[in-house]
Design an enzyme around this catalytic site. Structure first.
Site, PDB file in Angstrom:
ATOM      1  N   LEU A  29       0.810  -1.223   0.000  1.00  0.00           N
ATOM      2  CA  LEU A  29       0.000   0.000   0.000  1.00  0.00           C
ATOM      3  C   LEU A  29       0.842   1.271   0.000  1.00  0.00           C
ATOM      4  O   LEU A  29       1.911   1.322   0.613  1.00  0.00           O
ATOM      5  CB  LEU A  29      -0.926  -0.006   1.222  1.00  0.00           C
ATOM      6  CG  LEU A  29      -1.831  -1.237   1.341  1.00  0.00           C
ATOM      7  CD1 LEU A  29      -2.743  -1.107   2.556  1.00  0.00           C
ATOM      8  CD2 LEU A  29      -2.658  -1.454   0.084  1.00  0.00           C
ATOM      9  N   HIS A  30       0.343   2.285  -0.671  1.00  0.00           N
ATOM     10  CA  HIS A  30       0.948   3.616  -0.668  1.00  0.00           C
ATOM     11  C   HIS A  30      -0.143   4.623  -0.319  1.00  0.00           C
ATOM     12  O   HIS A  30      -1.318   4.241  -0.099  1.00  0.00           O
ATOM     13  CB  HIS A  30       1.606   3.925  -2.021  1.00  0.00           C
ATOM     14  CG  HIS A  30       0.712   3.674  -3.193  1.00  0.00           C
ATOM     15  ND1 HIS A  30      -0.421   4.416  -3.436  1.00  0.00           N
ATOM     16  CD2 HIS A  30       0.754   2.743  -4.182  1.00  0.00           C
ATOM     17  CE1 HIS A  30      -1.016   3.980  -4.522  1.00  0.00           C
ATOM     18  NE2 HIS A  30      -0.331   2.948  -4.994  1.00  0.00           N
ATOM     19  N   HIS A  33      -3.645   4.329  -1.858  1.00  0.00           N
ATOM     20  CA  HIS A  33      -4.569   3.364  -1.232  1.00  0.00           C
ATOM     21  C   HIS A  33      -5.125   3.930   0.079  1.00  0.00           C
ATOM     22  O   HIS A  33      -6.303   3.734   0.404  1.00  0.00           O
ATOM     23  CB  HIS A  33      -3.842   2.060  -0.876  1.00  0.00           C
ATOM     24  CG  HIS A  33      -3.328   1.279  -2.039  1.00  0.00           C
ATOM     25  ND1 HIS A  33      -1.986   1.183  -2.343  1.00  0.00           N
ATOM     26  CD2 HIS A  33      -3.985   0.535  -2.961  1.00  0.00           C
ATOM     27  CE1 HIS A  33      -1.839   0.408  -3.407  1.00  0.00           C
ATOM     28  NE2 HIS A  33      -3.022   0.012  -3.803  1.00  0.00           N
ATOM     29  N   GLN A  64      -5.587 -12.013 -12.813  1.00  0.00           N
ATOM     30  CA  GLN A  64      -5.511 -10.803 -13.634  1.00  0.00           C
ATOM     31  C   GLN A  64      -4.103 -10.541 -14.173  1.00  0.00           C
ATOM     32  O   GLN A  64      -3.869  -9.508 -14.797  1.00  0.00           O
ATOM     33  CB  GLN A  64      -6.039  -9.592 -12.856  1.00  0.00           C
ATOM     34  CG  GLN A  64      -5.169  -9.123 -11.708  1.00  0.00           C
ATOM     35  CD  GLN A  64      -5.886  -8.101 -10.838  1.00  0.00           C
ATOM     36  OE1 GLN A  64      -6.831  -8.426 -10.134  1.00  0.00           O
ATOM     37  NE2 GLN A  64      -5.452  -6.849 -10.889  1.00  0.00           N
ATOM     38  N   LEU A 188       1.095   7.801  -7.919  1.00  0.00           N
ATOM     39  CA  LEU A 188       1.577   6.733  -7.031  1.00  0.00           C
ATOM     40  C   LEU A 188       1.085   5.381  -7.549  1.00  0.00           C
ATOM     41  O   LEU A 188      -0.047   5.239  -7.989  1.00  0.00           O
ATOM     42  CB  LEU A 188       1.084   6.939  -5.601  1.00  0.00           C
ATOM     43  CG  LEU A 188       1.584   8.162  -4.842  1.00  0.00           C
ATOM     44  CD1 LEU A 188       1.333   7.985  -3.339  1.00  0.00           C
ATOM     45  CD2 LEU A 188       3.054   8.443  -5.081  1.00  0.00           C
ATOM     46  N   SER A 189       1.988   4.396  -7.485  1.00  0.00           N
ATOM     47  CA  SER A 189       1.672   3.038  -7.918  1.00  0.00           C
ATOM     48  C   SER A 189       2.617   2.092  -7.199  1.00  0.00           C
ATOM     49  O   SER A 189       3.784   2.433  -6.962  1.00  0.00           O
ATOM     50  CB  SER A 189       1.901   2.928  -9.431  1.00  0.00           C
ATOM     51  OG  SER A 189       2.041   1.573  -9.811  1.00  0.00           O
ATOM     52  N   SER A 190       2.109   0.907  -6.869  1.00  0.00           N
ATOM     53  CA  SER A 190       2.993  -0.082  -6.237  1.00  0.00           C
ATOM     54  C   SER A 190       4.154  -0.404  -7.168  1.00  0.00           C
ATOM     55  O   SER A 190       5.251  -0.719  -6.714  1.00  0.00           O
ATOM     56  CB  SER A 190       2.213  -1.356  -5.916  1.00  0.00           C
ATOM     57  OG  SER A 190       1.172  -1.036  -5.019  1.00  0.00           O
TER      58      SER A 190
HETATM   59  O1  PAF Z   1      -6.615  -2.288  -8.436  1.00  0.00           O
HETATM   60  C1  PAF Z   1      -6.247  -3.320  -7.836  1.00  0.00           C
HETATM   61  O2  PAF Z   1      -5.431  -3.278  -6.907  1.00  0.00           O
HETATM   62  C2  PAF Z   1      -6.795  -4.663  -8.287  1.00  0.00           C
HETATM   63  O3  PAF Z   1      -7.000  -4.698  -9.661  1.00  0.00           O
HETATM   64  C3  PAF Z   1      -8.058  -5.085  -7.522  1.00  0.00           C
HETATM   65  C4  PAF Z   1      -9.204  -4.124  -7.804  1.00  0.00           C
HETATM   66  C5  PAF Z   1      -7.786  -5.131  -6.039  1.00  0.00           C
HETATM   67  C6  PAF Z   1      -8.507  -6.479  -7.970  1.00  0.00           C
HETATM   68  O4  PAF Z   1      -7.514  -7.431  -7.743  1.00  0.00           O
END
Ligand code: PAF
Length: 287
Positions: A29-30, A33, A64, A188-190
């Site tokens: 998390l950043h 989130h 995914q 921001l992105s992981s």
């Molecule tokens: O955006 C994300 O972090 C993911 O795509 C999610 C919505 C938690 C589904 O795995």
């Protein structure tokens, strides 16, 4: 704050009558989130006071990820994530193992419509939105939230989820949280954690490219003189000369992400995805 790892434990601790505000995440998390978590807290308090409950899920969803993507290396930082969630108003964390969420291969899946899910991100990450929709639908069934909060950083994902909720008549209000940026403008992105120091300094160029496209679009659409495809191509070329490999940089309608080909008074959005070294970054700006 409670932390549970199984569906049975989650069901035991979910307060039956409580209004639930939910933030699904993949962890690591950043502040982006945590902004979503704070929105969930505010919504729960506003709508139900003491009767409100906030829930976050942490689950790196294999479904995914494409076969050559970063599922194995995606950072798993559960302890730190839980400390951050606790400090930001979370009541309950659901962090299932793969076995707990997918005890058998997930053969029933949610397939969003091609016109929304096979464009942009879906064109470059085949199956991505099937994986996202399937896990989010499953998490919604398990958590049964009244409200769920998703970041606008994943603009197309937010749209897919809104459509899924509407089409499946799920009684959940979806709230979009604004993108959190560093001072120089990087979203921001992981995955920013994958960038070297040199790449990190360069990374802001993606949002600058989108800003440039948004400004040109605004000016060009106002005067009816905009060759959208030419401008998009020029912006992508600009990134290429700096060493990026763009997947797309494009101007779309906010409403359905369809392309803009001529004069258009509707709200628009510029979206982009590009690879810098081994890291693929995405960003967008509403115009
Ligand atoms: O955006 C994300 O972090 C993911 O795509 C999610 C919505 C938690 C589904 O795995």
């Amino acid at each position: 704050m409670q932390i549970v790892h199984t569906l049975a434990d989650l069901r035991r601790v979910l307060k039956p009558a409580a209004l639930r505000a939910f933030v699904p995440t993949m962890g690591n998390l950043h502040q982006g989130h945590l902004d979503l978590m704070q929105i969930a807290r505010q919504e729960a308090d506003k709508r139900a006071g003491q009767g409100g409950m906030t829930v976050a899920s942490i689950f790196v969803n294999r479904l995914q990820f494409g076969p050559h993507e970063d599922f194995d290396t995606y950072p798993r930082t559960l302890e730190n994530d839980c400390a951050l969630l606790k400090a930001n108003g979370c009541d309950l964390v659901f962090a299932p193992s793969e076995k707990a969420l997918y005890p058998e291969p997930q053969v029933f899946k949610v397939h969003p419509p091609a016109e929304l899910a096979d464009i942009l991100e879906g064109a470059f990450r085949p199956g991505f939105f099937v994986g996202v929709s399937t896990v989010v639908h499953k998490l919604f069934n398990i958590v049964q939230p009244d409200v769920a909060v998703f970041g606008k950083k994943d603009y197309q994902q937010l749209m897919v989820i809104r459509r899924m909720v509407q089409q499946m008549a799920l009684p959940i209000e979806i709230i979009g949280g604004e993108t959190r940026r560093t001072e120089d403008g990087l979203a921001l992105s992981s995955r920013n954690g994958y960038l070297s120091a040199e790449e990190r300094a360069e990374a802001v160029q993606l949002s600058m490219a989108l800003k440039g496209l948004a400004a040109t679009a605004r000016a060009g659409l106002a005067s009816d003189a905009l060759d959208v495809a030419a401008v998009e191509a020029a912006v992508m070329d600009g990134l290429r000369t700096r060493g990026w490999v763009p997947d797309y940089i494009t101007l779309r309608r906010q409403h359905d992400l369809s392309p803009v080909t001529g004069p258009c008074a509707e709200p628009l959005v510029v979206l982009g995805a590009a690879r810098l070294g081994k890291t693929r970054l995405i960003d967008n700006l509403e115009v």
